[in-house]
Design a protein around this motif. Structure first.
Motif, PDB file in Angstrom:
ATOM      1  N   PRO A   1      60.046  48.187  39.804  1.00  0.00           N
ATOM      2  CA  PRO A   1      59.119  47.558  38.941  1.00  0.00           C
ATOM      3  C   PRO A   1      59.718  46.456  38.248  1.00  0.00           C
ATOM      4  O   PRO A   1      60.871  46.519  37.992  1.00  0.00           O
ATOM      5  N   PRO A   2      58.963  45.165  38.194  1.00  0.00           N
ATOM      6  CA  PRO A   2      59.436  44.020  37.681  1.00  0.00           C
ATOM      7  C   PRO A   2      59.670  44.278  35.992  1.00  0.00           C
ATOM      8  O   PRO A   2      58.644  44.797  35.608  1.00  0.00           O
ATOM      9  N   PRO A   3      60.549  43.193  35.546  1.00  0.00           N
ATOM     10  CA  PRO A   3      60.666  43.543  33.892  1.00  0.00           C
ATOM     11  C   PRO A   3      59.535  42.600  33.610  1.00  0.00           C
ATOM     12  O   PRO A   3      58.966  41.870  34.366  1.00  0.00           O
TER      13      PRO A   3
ATOM     14  N   CYS B   1      56.158  40.100  36.211  1.00  0.00           N
ATOM     15  CA  CYS B   1      55.939  39.848  37.653  1.00  0.00           C
ATOM     16  C   CYS B   1      56.959  38.999  38.059  1.00  0.00           C
ATOM     17  O   CYS B   1      57.326  38.199  37.539  1.00  0.00           O
ATOM     18  N   TYR B   2      57.404  39.369  39.486  1.00  0.00           N
ATOM     19  CA  TYR B   2      58.571  38.785  39.989  1.00  0.00           C
ATOM     20  C   TYR B   2      58.205  37.341  40.334  1.00  0.00           C
ATOM     21  O   TYR B   2      59.242  36.361  40.573  1.00  0.00           O
ATOM     22  N   LEU B   3      57.069  36.794  40.412  1.00  0.00           N
ATOM     23  CA  LEU B   3      56.871  35.428  40.695  1.00  0.00           C
ATOM     24  C   LEU B   3      57.386  34.456  39.460  1.00  0.00           C
ATOM     25  O   LEU B   3      57.713  33.499  39.452  1.00  0.00           O
ATOM     26  N   TYR B   4      57.910  35.199  38.279  1.00  0.00           N
ATOM     27  CA  TYR B   4      58.420  34.529  37.262  1.00  0.00           C
ATOM     28  C   TYR B   4      59.976  34.859  36.814  1.00  0.00           C
ATOM     29  O   TYR B   4      60.328  34.760  35.684  1.00  0.00           O
TER      30      TYR B   4
ATOM     31  N   HIS C   1      49.666  36.333  35.244  1.00  0.00           N
ATOM     32  CA  HIS C   1      49.954  37.626  36.155  1.00  0.00           C
ATOM     33  C   HIS C   1      48.906  37.839  37.149  1.00  0.00           C
ATOM     34  O   HIS C   1      47.678  37.587  36.632  1.00  0.00           O
ATOM     35  N   PRO C   2      48.963  37.999  38.361  1.00  0.00           N
ATOM     36  CA  PRO C   2      47.916  38.089  39.381  1.00  0.00           C
ATOM     37  C   PRO C   2      46.734  38.915  38.955  1.00  0.00           C
ATOM     38  O   PRO C   2      45.598  38.925  39.244  1.00  0.00           O
ATOM     39  N   TYR C   3      47.211  40.160  38.466  1.00  0.00           N
ATOM     40  CA  TYR C   3      46.385  41.023  37.968  1.00  0.00           C
ATOM     41  C   TYR C   3      45.188  40.616  37.010  1.00  0.00           C
ATOM     42  O   TYR C   3      44.041  40.447  36.977  1.00  0.00           O
TER      43      TYR C   3
ATOM     44  N   PHE D   1      50.277  38.134  46.475  1.00  0.00           N
ATOM     45  CA  PHE D   1      51.787  37.506  46.550  1.00  0.00           C
ATOM     46  C   PHE D   1      52.846  38.433  46.604  1.00  0.00           C
ATOM     47  O   PHE D   1      54.047  38.039  46.590  1.00  0.00           O
ATOM     48  N   ALA D   2      52.274  39.655  47.014  1.00  0.00           N
ATOM     49  CA  ALA D   2      53.403  40.730  47.068  1.00  0.00           C
ATOM     50  C   ALA D   2      54.611  40.322  47.972  1.00  0.00           C
ATOM     51  O   ALA D   2      54.627  40.008  48.959  1.00  0.00           O
ATOM     52  N   MET D   3      55.817  40.560  47.587  1.00  0.00           N
ATOM     53  CA  MET D   3      57.109  40.304  48.514  1.00  0.00           C
ATOM     54  C   MET D   3      57.855  41.725  48.522  1.00  0.00           C
ATOM     55  O   MET D   3      57.498  42.704  47.817  1.00  0.00           O
TER      56      MET D   3
HETATM   57 FE1  SF4 Z   1      52.539  40.516  42.904  1.00  0.00          FE
HETATM   58 FE2  SF4 Z   1      54.871  41.098  43.055  1.00  0.00          FE
HETATM   59 FE3  SF4 Z   1      53.903  40.043  40.766  1.00  0.00          FE
HETATM   60 FE4  SF4 Z   1      53.617  42.658  41.473  1.00  0.00          FE
HETATM   61  S1  SF4 Z   1      55.531  41.663  41.175  1.00  0.00           S
HETATM   62  S2  SF4 Z   1      52.010  41.220  40.567  1.00  0.00           S
HETATM   63  S3  SF4 Z   1      53.325  42.474  43.598  1.00  0.00           S
HETATM   64  S4  SF4 Z   1      53.909  39.199  42.949  1.00  0.00           S
END
Ligand code: SF4
Length: 338
Positions: free
Chosen positions: A303-305, A317-320, A248-250, A294-296
């Protein structure tokens, strides 16, 4: 088997008085389980305001959830009565940040250790009480003759914190909540206290919820980790996976900000620049969107699951989004117990 502890979709919202409509969600739909027969050490990590201390207060029964349930041995802790309530109070113990705060400066430290023995009637006589105190002190690496009879100011912060752990151990707890237990202790003594905690888990079968902002100590003590940001789970999994391969980016931001010699990687590889919070859609989407490089568009819409990014790792995170979703109620499936 009924879990020792279970959080079921727990949310805690703080409001500012009866007439105000301002509300803060301190913890948002968190589920987790600690199994009765599998003692483990679980870290809850995050910065200030992440909800980790709220989680500790909920777990100890100091505050009640706004939504969801917290069960201890299958019973809702807000409804415990009589013997079940006494057992919960004895079996779930806490060690807090300040190793001085719980001591009464006018009594020798023996007082702190003898009070729980009397309150919970743990010994039949003074000899038995002293034996139990000696055993608890030895278990945390203290020699009774070095500390008993002394006043709190005559002991180091590390000794005081280990006496706090010994006090908790006297009650034969099943679960220990350790809230930043080494953050006010000299660096040279931290390893000893962390080793005491690991020893309680290994030798006495006590599960520990280790609450911290410090991923370095978490790595040394825990089996698994949940990373919180503004009350929501960002990432969770085995401590090895999450610290060495954060997804996760965080979490990458947290880990990248620590120069940690024990980890075989270069620091500063991940460039994450905090962005100003944007007005409007942040609360409807990912809570980390305002800081995420990376925000889209879709990050701001819902909110992403949690996605399962490895057998023992999940990231919200939507990256996955090509990975399978892990239902939030089943978060514990990615948390190894040893
Ligand atoms: Fe970044 Fe989007 Fe992932 Fe949130 S869901 S951490 S904004 S890429």
């Amino acid at each position: 088997m009924t879990p020792l502890l279970e959080f079921r979709n727990v949310t805690k919202i703080y409001t500012k008085g009866l007439l105000s409509r301002a509300a803060t969600t301190a913890l948002d739909d968190v589920s987790l389980k600690i199994e009765d027969d599998q003692p483990t050490i679980l870290t809850i990590a995050g910065e200030s305001g992440s909800g980790k201390t709220t989680l500790a207060m909920l777990l100890l029964g100091f505050i009640a959830p706004t939504h969801g349930q917290i069960l201890y041995k299958g019973n809702d802790i807000t409804r415990l009565q009589g013997e079940a309530k006494t057992n919960f109070r004895r079996e779930v113990q806490a060690v807090f940040q300040d190793p001085f705060a719980v001591f009464n400066p006018f009594y020798p430290v023996d007082h702190l250790l003898s009070v729980p023995i009397e309150k919970f009637k743990l010994a039949r006589n003074r000899r038995e009480a002293r034996d139990k105190i000696d055993e608890a002190l030895n278990a945390v690496g203290l020699r009774p003759e070095d500390v008993l009879g002394r006043f709190p100011h005559q002991l180091s912060g590390g000794q005081r914190q280990r006496i706090n752990v010994a006090r908790a151990l006297l009650l034969k707890p099943r679960l220990l909540v350790a809230d930043e237990p080494v953050s006010m202790v000299d660096a040279s003594l931290r390893a000893t206290i962390l080793e005491s905690l690991r020893n309680l888990n290994r030798e006495y079968g006590i599960s520990i919820i280790y609450i911290t902002h410090d991923l370095t100590t978490a790595y040394h003590v825990a089996h698994s980790i949940i990373v919180l940001y503004r009350g929501s789970v960002m990432e969770a999994g085995s401590i090895d996976r999450v610290i060495r391969e954060p997804q996760h980016p965080y979490t990458r931001l947290l880990i990248d900000s620590i120069p940690w010699p024990d980890i075989n990687r270069k620091w500063g590889q991940t460039e994450i620049v905090a962005r100003e919070q944007e007005h409007g859609s942040i609360e409807t989407g990912c809570k980390f969107a305002s800081r995420c490089p990376f925000a889209m568009d879709k990050c701001r819409q819902a909110p992403p699951p949690l996605y399962r990014v490895a057998p023992e790792q999940a990231a919200s995170c939507y990256l996955y989004d090509a990975q399978p979703v892990v239902a939030r109620e089943r978060l514990s499936e990615v948390l190894p117990v040893s």
